[in-house]
Design an enzyme around this catalytic site. Structure first.
Site, PDB file in Angstrom:
ATOM      1  N   ASP A 149      51.361  16.024  42.536  1.00 24.87           N
ATOM      2  CA  ASP A 149      52.152  17.509  43.088  1.00 24.87           C
ATOM      3  C   ASP A 149      53.519  17.326  43.287  1.00 24.87           C
ATOM      4  O   ASP A 149      53.217  18.471  43.676  1.00 24.87           O
ATOM      5  CB  ASP A 149      50.892  17.967  43.527  1.00 24.87           C
ATOM      6  CG  ASP A 149      49.538  18.302  43.070  1.00 24.87           C
ATOM      7  OD1 ASP A 149      48.921  18.441  43.991  1.00 24.87           O
ATOM      8  OD2 ASP A 149      49.154  18.347  41.901  1.00 24.87           O
TER       9      ASP A 149
HETATM   10  N1  LIG Z   1      49.347  12.107  38.127  1.00 34.30           N
HETATM   11  C1  LIG Z   1      48.956  13.208  38.040  1.00 34.30           C
HETATM   12  N2  LIG Z   1      48.462  13.899  38.121  1.00 34.30           N
HETATM   13  C2  LIG Z   1      47.277  15.127  38.218  1.00 34.30           C
HETATM   14  C3  LIG Z   1      48.044  15.759  39.199  1.00 34.30           C
HETATM   15  C4  LIG Z   1      49.727  15.221  39.128  1.00 34.30           C
HETATM   16  O1  LIG Z   1      50.590  16.351  39.591  1.00 34.30           O
HETATM   17  N3  LIG Z   1      49.542  13.947  38.714  1.00 34.30           N
HETATM   18  N4  LIG Z   1      48.248  16.845  39.247  1.00 34.30           N
HETATM   19  C5  LIG Z   1      46.496  17.693  39.291  1.00 34.30           C
HETATM   20  C6  LIG Z   1      46.122  18.890  39.559  1.00 34.30           C
HETATM   21  N5  LIG Z   1      45.558  18.618  40.557  1.00 34.30           N
HETATM   22  C7  LIG Z   1      46.157  20.076  41.574  1.00 34.30           C
HETATM   23  O2  LIG Z   1      46.948  20.732  41.291  1.00 34.30           O
HETATM   24  C8  LIG Z   1      44.674  18.127  41.639  1.00 34.30           C
HETATM   25  C9  LIG Z   1      43.512  17.547  40.939  1.00 34.30           C
HETATM   26  C10 LIG Z   1      42.501  16.451  41.162  1.00 34.30           C
HETATM   27  C11 LIG Z   1      42.477  16.248  42.639  1.00 34.30           C
HETATM   28  C12 LIG Z   1      41.873  15.574  42.394  1.00 34.30           C
HETATM   29  O3  LIG Z   1      41.432  14.554  43.526  1.00 34.30           O
HETATM   30  N6  LIG Z   1      41.191  14.339  41.904  1.00 34.30           N
HETATM   31  C13 LIG Z   1      39.779  14.025  41.964  1.00 34.30           C
HETATM   32  C14 LIG Z   1      39.139  13.919  41.332  1.00 34.30           C
HETATM   33  C15 LIG Z   1      38.166  14.802  41.441  1.00 34.30           C
HETATM   34  C16 LIG Z   1      36.829  15.795  40.841  1.00 34.30           C
HETATM   35  O4  LIG Z   1      36.381  15.005  40.528  1.00 34.30           O
HETATM   36  O5  LIG Z   1      35.934  16.957  40.915  1.00 34.30           O
HETATM   37  C17 LIG Z   1      40.635  12.402  41.438  1.00 34.30           C
HETATM   38  O6  LIG Z   1      40.913  12.714  40.026  1.00 34.30           O
HETATM   39  O7  LIG Z   1      40.282  10.821  41.646  1.00 34.30           O
HETATM   40  C18 LIG Z   1      44.031  16.495  43.319  1.00 34.30           C
HETATM   41  C19 LIG Z   1      44.734  17.647  42.693  1.00 34.30           C
HETATM   42  C20 LIG Z   1      46.145  16.952  37.978  1.00 34.30           C
HETATM   43  N7  LIG Z   1      46.393  15.271  37.200  1.00 34.30           N
END
Ligand SMILES: Nc1nc2c(c(=O)[nH]1)N[C@@H](CN(C=O)c1ccc(C(=O)N[C@@H](CCC(=O)O)C(=O)O)cc1)CN2
Length: 288
Positions: free
Chosen positions: A233
């Site tokens: 983000d």
């Molecule tokens: N490398 C990046 N990937 C993503 C970004 C980014 O900026 N850089 N933005 C996200 C969207 N997002 C907030 O807007 C966000 C989405 C997911 C998570 C998170 O902690 N996800 C966990 C799993 C959660 C679940 O299974 O429900 C994870 O991926 O381990 C934080 C922020 C989209 N991708």
């Protein structure tokens, strides 16, 4: 409305070190190549030692021949001024993939604008880590690929996405896609993955921003569309907006109010990307 779809229209984006004569050189170059300038925008970060940015829309009669010659001759001018440039035109419709998880509001905003031809892109596929949006997406006649993700299968799942996308898309939109993308994936689409974060960044980076905003007692909630980088983000911001809230709102009220801001902010950012109105410089954008 994306004017690039105009059959004789082209767009040129330029970034280069500031120096006298750039505008004159570029406008003469276009004149020599039978280009008629329709729109012209420029910005200089610091006239003394800064960076010069320019966006030009132009029309060409006998487009194919003139455009080919222009594309052939552009690198020489670019070398002289150390320009980074991007040239697009002749109705080149960008191909957009959408990634979604369980929430439909941002996905639907993009699909409605696509269906109404406001968003002049092709959408070859939608990818999701959940089945929930299949009926919605297939109702628009767009292929839907459900790729389940668990912490143990994340790399394998991402590889499946890579293979599905290969050669089919120009950019990707994360429409409330709730999975963090790997550096390897992002490296394939530098400044070509647009995410909508449901807060007014840099406030409330990461997961559950509305709950954290509610606990903080904010008077404004917001949404931020940004290019995705390895720093969660924290990529270059393309568009943001806010909505007033007050003590009467519950955390759920914030989520509901936020959905309207998110969908407008994301759609605007996507439209500007499609119209080649965004230049990324460092971790910032110039939006013409
Ligand atoms: N490398 C990046 N990937 C993503 C970004 C980014 O900026 N850089 N933005 C996200 C969207 N997002 C907030 O807007 C966000 C989405 C997911 C998570 C998170 O902690 N996800 C966990 C799993 C959660 C679940 O299974 O429900 C994870 O991926 O381990 C934080 C922020 C989209 N991708």
């Amino acid at each position: 409305m994306n004017k690039n779809i105009n059959a004789n229209r082209a767009t040129l984006l330029i970034s280069c070190p500031e120096r006298p004569g750039i505008i004159s050189t570029v406008s003469n170059f276009l004149l020599e190549h039978k280009a008629n300038i329709v729109h012209f925008d420029q910005h200089t970060t610091d006239p003394l030692a800064g960076i010069f940015f320019m966006r030009i829309e132009f029309d060409m009669n006998h487009f194919d021949e003139s455009f080919s010659k222009l594309k052939e001759d552009l690198p020489e001018m670019a070398r002289e001024y150390s320009m980074e440039w991007k040239l697009s035109g002749k109705g080149e419709r960008k191909r957009m993939a959408i990634f979604v998880s369980k929430m439909d509001h941002c996905l639907l905003e993009l699909l409605w604008r696509w269906k109404s031809k406001e968003l002049e892109v092709d959408i070859p596929l939608v990818i999701s880590n959940h089945p929930d949006m299949r009926e919605v997406v297939e109702g628009f006649g767009i292929p839907y690929h459900h790729i389940p993700i668990t912490p143990d299968t994340k790399a394998e799942a991402e590889q499946k996405s890579v293979e599905l996308l290969e050669g089919k898309v120009d950019f990707i939109v994360l429409a409330r896609y709730m999975q963090i993308l790997s550096p390897s994936f992002i490296s394939k689409y530098p400044n070509r993955i647009i995410n909508i974060h449901h807060s007014f960044l840099p406030a409330f980076v990461g997961a559950n921003p509305y709950a954290r905003a509610f606990n903080r007692g904010v008077k404004l909630i917001g949404a931020t569309a940004h290019y995705v980088t390895n720093d969660l983000d924290e990529g270059p911001i393309i568009e943001q907006d806010v909505q007033r809230v007050n003590h009467r709102h519950t955390a759920q009220d914030l989520k509901i109010a936020g959905r309207h801001v998110e969908r407008q902010v994301l759609a605007q950012a996507v439209a500007w990307h499609v119209e080649d109105k965004v230049i990324v410089h460092g971790n910032k954008t110039i939006v013409f």
